[in-house]
Scaffold this active site. Structure first.
Site, short mmCIF file in Angstrom:
data_model
loop_
_atom_site.label_atom_id
_atom_site.label_comp_id
_atom_site.label_asym_id
_atom_site.label_seq_id
_atom_site.Cartn_x
_atom_site.Cartn_y
_atom_site.Cartn_z
N SER A 26 -46.69 13.55 -36.48
CA SER A 26 -45.66 12.53 -36.29
C SER A 26 -45.36 11.82 -37.61
O SER A 26 -44.46 11.00 -37.70
CB SER A 26 -46.11 11.50 -35.23
N ASN A 113 -55.38 4.84 -30.46
CA ASN A 113 -54.60 4.52 -29.26
C ASN A 113 -54.14 3.06 -29.23
O ASN A 113 -52.98 2.77 -28.94
CB ASN A 113 -55.40 4.86 -28.00
N HIS A 159 -7.54 -3.23 -12.71
CA HIS A 159 -7.13 -1.81 -12.61
C HIS A 159 -6.24 -1.42 -13.80
O HIS A 159 -5.45 -0.49 -13.69
CB HIS A 159 -6.39 -1.50 -11.31
N SER A 280 -4.59 10.39 -40.47
CA SER A 280 -4.61 11.77 -40.01
C SER A 280 -4.27 12.68 -41.18
O SER A 280 -3.48 12.31 -42.06
CB SER A 280 -3.59 11.95 -38.88
N LYS A 286 -0.32 7.83 -38.97
CA LYS A 286 -1.45 7.45 -38.13
C LYS A 286 -2.42 6.47 -38.79
O LYS A 286 -2.64 6.48 -39.99
CB LYS A 286 -2.25 8.69 -37.73
N ASN A 288 -5.84 5.49 -37.05
CA ASN A 288 -6.62 5.66 -35.82
C ASN A 288 -7.82 4.72 -35.75
O ASN A 288 -8.47 4.47 -36.75
CB ASN A 288 -7.11 7.12 -35.72
N GLU A 293 -13.77 3.97 -31.54
CA GLU A 293 -14.05 5.20 -30.78
C GLU A 293 -15.50 5.63 -30.97
O GLU A 293 -16.18 6.04 -30.03
CB GLU A 293 -13.12 6.32 -31.26
N GLN A 325 -46.54 10.35 -28.13
CA GLN A 325 -46.10 10.42 -29.52
C GLN A 325 -44.57 10.59 -29.60
O GLN A 325 -43.95 10.26 -30.60
CB GLN A 325 -46.80 11.58 -30.22
N LYS A 328 -41.29 7.60 -30.29
CA LYS A 328 -40.81 6.85 -31.46
C LYS A 328 -39.41 7.21 -31.94
O LYS A 328 -38.59 6.34 -32.18
CB LYS A 328 -41.80 7.03 -32.62
N1 ARG Z 1 -49.72 10.01 -33.64
C1 ARG Z 1 -50.13 9.45 -32.37
C2 ARG Z 1 -48.91 8.81 -31.71
O1 ARG Z 1 -47.99 8.54 -32.38
C3 ARG Z 1 -51.18 8.41 -32.58
C4 ARG Z 1 -52.15 8.25 -31.46
C5 ARG Z 1 -53.08 9.37 -31.38
N2 ARG Z 1 -54.09 9.20 -30.43
C6 ARG Z 1 -54.76 10.27 -29.97
N3 ARG Z 1 -55.66 10.04 -29.09
N4 ARG Z 1 -54.49 11.45 -30.39
O2 ARG Z 1 -48.89 8.59 -30.53
#
Ligand code: ARG
Length: 456
Positions: A26, A113, A159, A280, A286, A288, A293, A325, A328
């Site tokens: 990640s 975690n 409407h 355009s 134009k 636009n 949009e 993970q 994000k």
């Molecule tokens: N890279 C993980 C995430 O973004 C971090 C947490 C990892 N925890 C684990 N038990 N592998 O969620």
């Protein structure tokens, strides 16, 4: 040294496959959380020292080392290595390189975690605050413009058919109200996410004598989270941000849609600021409304992020699963999209040119004062509203057939339909009279609108 992972290589014989690195890492995107990660680690180490789990010297080394890591990242000197998987391990590994053994003690009484939950929450909280600030600016711009157009008359629609006269200021203030509610939603979400997960450890808490209240306070949270298992499993805070962002984007998109309609030639109510339009390549005339949009379309991206995360979370047993993970990128994308959208729509409204004459002319069609006529029959002739509605309908039919506006229908013709009608009915058929008459609380009359604009 074996090529197994340096954090958990002990029980492994083989290093991860290349493809595993690719699906598992990640770091390419969560490096964005470096500041939150380092901040969380610094507070964690401080707490460990206060609790005598680390020595003061170890804490000092860690603080110094983490400050150096931060600087390396900010100066672009940090080497992000995919095999370290994520920002948490990348920072810790570099810390160990810089300060040696003490670096290996930082992870006492915590887990990735609770670490990732904390970092991500810190990030989302900042994004809530950013949204509130951008929304306030947009709201102020809308209110300022509204104040300039308290008496600028235009058709209000239902409407998308001409309904009743309103002022352009009244119309703009409707959006200011929506964005005011969005602000409340983001503030409320911030309040709900005001608990710190750090110290929940892997899922069950820790046997070390830690002080979670200290960490929570130092990181700016009201309190620590109450249940360790929930703490590491929870992504509600991100979902709430995305929900608030989705509703807000929906409002922005409706505003954008109306800018597209109102700036089109058949309407000609407004002109978008030229810097937010494009020409355009083939049609030289134009101009636009591209920014508006794109705003409409970007709303779909934000909804998509909400759906992504809801889907990631819906089947997960407690506590952490690696699925999480995937929480994000969708949030980062939604944050960036919303930030851009709020800035762009603020600039569009700020630079809007209003064509009051076209707005007024648009009231010449569609019988916008028909309701006023019916109301006159109720007030002045004592006719029940249902019946007044029917009589007015007949007058409108006559006018339409003879291509007249309501003010142009001769008194004698009106009296043929309803003998109680007298000359003074013409007063209420005037569009400005109609606007000024709507004085009820929340109505479009200029005095009412001024009062609305003065409210917080
Ligand atoms: N890279 C993980 C995430 O973004 C971090 C947490 C990892 N925890 C684990 N038990 N592998 O969620």
């Amino acid at each position: 040294m074996s090529k197994t992972n340096q954090m958990w290589g002990g029980r492994f014989d083989l290093p991860p496959a290349e493809l595993m690195l690719e699906i598992n890492a990640s770091l390419p995107y969560d490096r964005r959380l470096y500041a939150q990660d380092i901040r969380g680690s610094r507070v964690h180490a401080e707490m460990l020292a206060k609790q005598k789990i680390l020595t003061e010297q170890e804490n000092r080394d860690i603080q110094k080392g983490l400050a150096e890591v931060l600087k390396e990242i900010e100066d672009g000197r940090f080497e992000f290595r995919r095999e370290l998987e994520d920002i948490h391990m990348a920072v810790e590994a570099r810390l160990k390189e810089l300060i040696g053994d003490a670096g290996g003690k930082l992870h006492t009484a915590r887990s990735r975690n609770d670490q990732v939950a904390t970092d991500f929450k810190l990030f989302v909280r900042e994004e809530c605050q950013k949204a509130v600030s951008l929304l306030s600016t947009l709201r102020n711009v809308l209110k300022e413009k509204a104040l300039e157009h308290v008496e600028t008359i235009m058709p209000g629609f239902t409407h998308l058919q001409v309904a009743q006269p309103v002022s352009f200021g009244f119309y703009l203030n409707a959006y200011a109200e929506m964005f005011g509610r969005d602000i409340k939603r983001f503030l409320n979400a911030f309040d709900v996410m005001d608990e710190c997960p750090l110290g929940a450890a892997a899922l069950a808490g820790t046997p070390f004598d830690i002080d979670r209240f200290f960490t929570a306070e130092k990181l700016g949270f009201k309190a620590p989270t109450k249940n360790a298992l929930d703490s590491v499993s929870d992504r509600d805070f991100a979902l709430e941000y995305l929900s608030c962002a989705s509703i807000c984007a929906m409002h922005l998109s409706r505003l954008a849609e109306e800018m597209v309609i109102f700036s089109s030639q058949p309407f000609g109510f407004v002109k978008m600021p030229q810097e937010y339009t494009s020409g355009s390549s083939i049609m030289p005339q134009k101009c636009n409304p591209d920014a508006a949009e794109l705003m409409r379309a970007k709303t779909g991206r934000i909804y998509g992020s909400l759906m992504t995360l809801l889907s990631v979370m819906k089947g997960l047993p407690l506590a952490y699963s690696k699925d999480m993970q995937e929480d994000k990128e969708c949030v980062f994308d939604a944050c960036d999209t919303l930030t851009l959208a709020l800035k762009v729509m603020t600039a569009v409204i700020n630079g809007l040119t209003v064509n009051a004459e076209n707005m007024r002319k648009a009231l010449e069609n569609g019988f916008p004062t028909a309701t006023d006529l019916a109301d006159w029959l109720v007030k002045k002739a004592g006719i029940a509203f249902r019946q007044a509605h029917h009589i007015t309908g007949q007058i409108v039919k006559f006018a339409e057939k003879n291509k007249l506006r309501l003010v142009e229908v001769p008194l004698a013709e009106m009296q043929k339909i309803c003998p109680q009608i007298t000359q003074d009915i013409y007063d209420v058929l005037d569009v400005y009279h109609s606007l000024n008459a709507r004085k009820s609380y929340g109505g479009t009359a200029p005095d009412q609108l001024r009062r609305q604009l003065n409210e917080k």
